[in-house]
Scaffold this motif. Sequence first.
Motif: not given
Lengths: 376, 376
Positions: A284, A317-319, A321-322, A340-345, A348, A351, B278, B317-319, B322, B341-342, B348
């Motif tokens: 936004l 950051l872990p994210v 690394r993941m 699909r593999a991570t389940g993140l948006e 994200r 980024r 935002r 899911l990986p997230v 994690m 940490a993550t 999320r």
Amino acid sequence: MSRDREARAALSAVVEPGEETVAVRLEEAGAVATWNAVRDGDDALDKTGLLRRRAVRVDGAGVLARAERLGIDFLCPGDPGWPAPLNAMAATMTFGADRVPPPFGLYVRGDVDLSGAVDHAVAIVGARNASRYGERVASDLAADLALSGWTVVSGAAFGIDGVAHRGALTVGGVTIAVLASGVDVPYPRGHTDLLDRIAASGVVVSEVPPGSRPMRSWFLARNRIIAALTAGTVVVEAAARSGALNTARWADKLSREVLAMPGPVTSALSVGCHDLVRDHGATLVTDARDVLDAVGQLAADAAPLRQGEERPFDRLLPVQRMVREHMSAEGPSSVDLLVRATGLEGARVRRALRELAIGGWVTQVPGGWCLGSRVP
Amino acid sequence: MSRDREARAALSAVVEPGEETVAVRLEEAGAVATWNAVRDGDDALDKTGLLRRRAVRVDGAGVLARAERLGIDFLCPGDPGWPAPLNAMAATMTFGADRVPPPFGLYVRGDVDLSGAVDHAVAIVGARNASRYGERVASDLAADLALSGWTVVSGAAFGIDGVAHRGALTVGGVTIAVLASGVDVPYPRGHTDLLDRIAASGVVVSEVPPGSRPMRSWFLARNRIIAALTAGTVVVEAAARSGALNTARWADKLSREVLAMPGPVTSALSVGCHDLVRDHGATLVTDARDVLDAVGQLAADAAPLRQGEERPFDRLLPVQRMVREHMSAEGPSSVDLLVRATGLEGARVRRALRELAIGGWVTQVPGGWCLGSRVP
């Protein structure tokens, strides 16, 4: 190189903008071989024989000569002035998933250096039947971005597109119109004067040869070039199925920022913008500062990292690394696959990939992202 | 229990709403001991002696008797009718970080069962000087939520609060007003009739005794109860530093959904809403369906999981994995800690925690989230 240019010009006159099969062949075999195949009726490229029948009447050298007489340049990949951001389109062709076929070349009207103009460029697109609210917001945004030294790219349509171009021109900024018609065929007619003004201080570009009148499907194909030329696409007013959302989808496929201006929830013209934010991870934005915060992020992120200033793997950051750990060791991983593999948006994942790229951990390649040269 | 009630009533008459030190002591030592400490001038609770001086004139039994004469109930934790969602406030007190002190009790005016009414409840809050746009949107939203069987909670202020209550009443819905004054002290005065209507078919509640006129700081403290009673808070129009944003912050601290209605970017009254989306991870909502999609998620997610239908750890899911792997094995982990940490966004992390909780992998406890009973 002259035969390559002529082949590309000929292809631009015969093949539908955005067509995938021919674009894939061109990436594999080059322009000359592709043109020869089209002309000779290669079944794999031309099931109905339509291209062959068209090709009979087309001569690349003639197309180029006609453009030259009109003072229109034809830029091909690798030419001086060719906008480097468009190379991201070719990169999508080698591997499956989200293909964004590059144009064979770009016809250019105007004296501004296109490659320099897109160095800092944002697209502003939106509804043709915009409200006064949308027009005011788009105009202010374009003017503010232009005053910050950013080029405003749009499609010269009525409504949001038109006021975005005008907003940039008003403050003496550079603006680029990407047309679905030839650059010498003003479309819409009512914007003839506007297109002249854009060409006088900015650039009018198209992937179809001079003299071409726009076909309906070409507008959607044209939108991929608007998205590709820019660091991000701002949608200002879009109804639920607006064409502006199509530009946003191209931007997403190209890992460009997708940004949306909110509006009254009572306005049908803001439904598409709100959908983008709520359901598709768009950012936004309410003004030029928000836009630059979003599209300028990469440059800002990159700044503090210079030669010798390395970030060790365990400081990621872990994210990050993941995402990296879910990348294939054997070939490129697409954003979709990582989602699909991570389940993140998706936003994200993208980024994280950009952040990782800055540190050299991953590299964007044709078809997605590869593990970078740095060894963990 | 009667002494506990009297102590809580006395504390509610002496201690500032939302005060932390006394609330912590009450969690540790109980209401009677806390009241005795306040009355006796315990330095740790009462550096200036203000509470002791006030306590001299206060008698809990008298406060309760006066309420009873006015037909006002006093609900304490554990009482039948005590709204269970408020227990989340006590849970924040045991460990540091984001404390949201619970009220000592709730004074209740109205015949509707409060604990049932908040089973499905959403807060709608916003600007006092709302625009006609904001008022229309808030009214429609409240009516639609009420028609879906959801209770609308707000603060009875002019502007958004007032139209939200009215919107729910118009369609025969249940609405709850949380006041910063005593429930028998209509505030604002202009809403005297509205508050009577709310009490007639819904509930008016407050943590301060009947007869209390509101102090300025009490409004901010009151907002934490609005947030705590509901599954989510919708902010409809809020200027940059609006009090409605304070309610959103309480909701966030309590792991409730924070939702925001967009509006014209040219309206100063939508700046706060856009900021929430935002910069603070709020969910953009445009209508009641969006709100229910967001706050109803938990219920919907939980539905398919019944006894015997377990989701094995490797199907997480990986997230989710994690987040779980970054939780402390020794005590609760706060959302803030997990965010740090993550590297994930707060929203999320919270979603992952809720998803994990449904599968029994984690449990919400005082101070955050613990590893659940399920062994991976």
